[in-house]
Write a protein that holds these residues in place. Structure first.
Motif, short mmCIF file in Angstrom:
data_model
loop_
_atom_site.label_atom_id
_atom_site.label_comp_id
_atom_site.label_asym_id
_atom_site.label_seq_id
_atom_site.Cartn_x
_atom_site.Cartn_y
_atom_site.Cartn_z
N MET A 268 5.06 6.56 4.91
CA MET A 268 5.24 6.57 6.15
C MET A 268 6.72 6.39 6.19
O MET A 268 7.51 7.03 7.16
N LEU B 266 -2.00 4.79 11.92
CA LEU B 266 -2.40 4.81 10.60
C LEU B 266 -2.26 3.07 10.49
O LEU B 266 -3.29 2.59 9.98
N ASP C 92 -6.21 1.99 10.08
CA ASP C 92 -6.58 1.89 8.85
C ASP C 92 -6.90 0.25 8.42
O ASP C 92 -7.55 0.22 7.33
N ARG D 269 0.79 -1.35 0.09
CA ARG D 269 0.13 -0.04 0.11
C ARG D 269 0.86 1.45 0.01
O ARG D 269 1.78 1.33 0.68
N ARG D 270 0.31 2.20 -0.70
CA ARG D 270 0.99 3.54 -0.70
C ARG D 270 1.41 4.24 0.48
O ARG D 270 2.75 4.74 0.51
N ARG D 271 0.43 4.17 1.41
CA ARG D 271 0.67 4.98 2.69
C ARG D 271 1.77 4.26 3.49
O ARG D 271 2.58 4.86 4.41
#
Length: 306
Positions: A56, A117, A121, A50-52
């Protein structure tokens, strides 16, 4: 939220399979083993892609270089001007000092973000994508789904806690050299002992963030909005910090996790002090276990429609 028909569990299919009456238990498929559904490896790969996760990691890895640039522009910190030496004033003494300084400036807020996060998430995003019910229809037992997601989220949180000091130690060693840890209270710790002390400090920071992890994970099971779970956990953590600053609360502040968030500094003393870290860890773990239990209990009874 829709009502659940009598005789079936929340999230089960409405249509009965041929050959059985509605509400009866479905026969297990040949080779189906609940304990082998949603392996940790599969969930870890899904979250890693995932991009997040990359964003991070980039932010945490960039912080040490931002501080090095700040010291290069502003000059070496000097606490002699106010006769008070702090950890920040010793930041450029060695790579170990720089790593400790990065931990000091980030433990209060920045390291809260990845924990909130990754834990906030994880379930809410599946609900937001309307894929949660399909995971349960696989069928993945609810408790196993939550357990896999929680273990992976905590693993990524721990990796974030390690990434920052490791990058800071490497960058600080290149910029300021390898050497002993200069203590603000006076004296030094040999480089080998300093690494062990920093390891203790990082471990305590992770344990102290378990409360944020519990808040985020519980909220993630209560909402379909990932931003609400992440933001709610961060907001409640900030409220805890504000309450800890209210000295009128007196001894009641000792029951706030925020009261012990910098107890890891006791590891950077000539003689290692465990009292504050043990008390802080006990408070954090207690709150976290309660919040994790609430998450599992609520999710087990929730009617999944997302």
């Amino acid at each position: 939220m829709t009502a659940t028909a009598p005789g079936r569990t929340p999230g089960s299919a409405d249509t009965a399979a041929p050959g059985r009456t509605p509400g009866s238990a479905a026969p297990a498929a040949p080779g189906y083993t609940p304990g082998r559904t949603l392996p940790l490896r599969v969930e870890a790969v899904r979250q890693l892609k995932r991009r997040r996760t990359f964003v991070m990691a980039g932010i945490l890895a960039a912080l040490p270089f931002v501080l090095i640039a700040a010291f290069a522009i502003g000059g070496t910190p000097d606490g002699a001007r106010n006769n008070r030496i702090t950890l920040m004033d010793t930041a450029t003494a060695s790579g170990a000092n720089f790593a400790a300084t990065c931990l000091f400036v980030s433990a209060g807020f920045l390291l809260v973000i990845p924990v909130a996060l990754f834990c906030g998430d994880t379930v809410a995003s599946e609900a937001g994508w309307s894929s949660l019910r399909y995971l349960l229809a696989a069928p993945v037992p609810r408790a196993r789904l939550l357990r896999s997601k929680l273990v992976v989220a905590l693993g990524f949180s721990a990796a974030a806690m390690l990434l920052l000091p490791l990058v800071a130690l490497a960058a600080g060693t290149v910029a300021y050299g390898w050497g002993p840890l200069k203590l603000p209270t006076g004296g030094v710790l040999p480089a080998g002992d300093a690494l062990l002390r920093l390891g203790v400090a990082v471990a305590f920071v992770f344990v102290s963030q378990l409360v944020t992890a519990g808040l985020a994970f519980w909220l993630s099971t209560r909402t379909d909005a990932p931003l609400g779970a992440v933001g709610g956990a961060v907001g409640l953590t900030i409220i805890g910090n504000v309450l800890d600053a209210v000295t009128a609360l007196g001894d009641w502040r000792a029951f706030l996790p925020a009261h012990w968030q910098f107890a890891w500094a006791d590891a950077l003393q000539p003689h290692l002090e465990w009292t504050g870290m043990v008390k802080g860890a006990a408070v954090s773990v207690t709150y976290a276990l309660i919040l994790f239990a609430l998450a599992f209990r609520g999710f087990a009874r929730k009617d999944i429609v997302s």
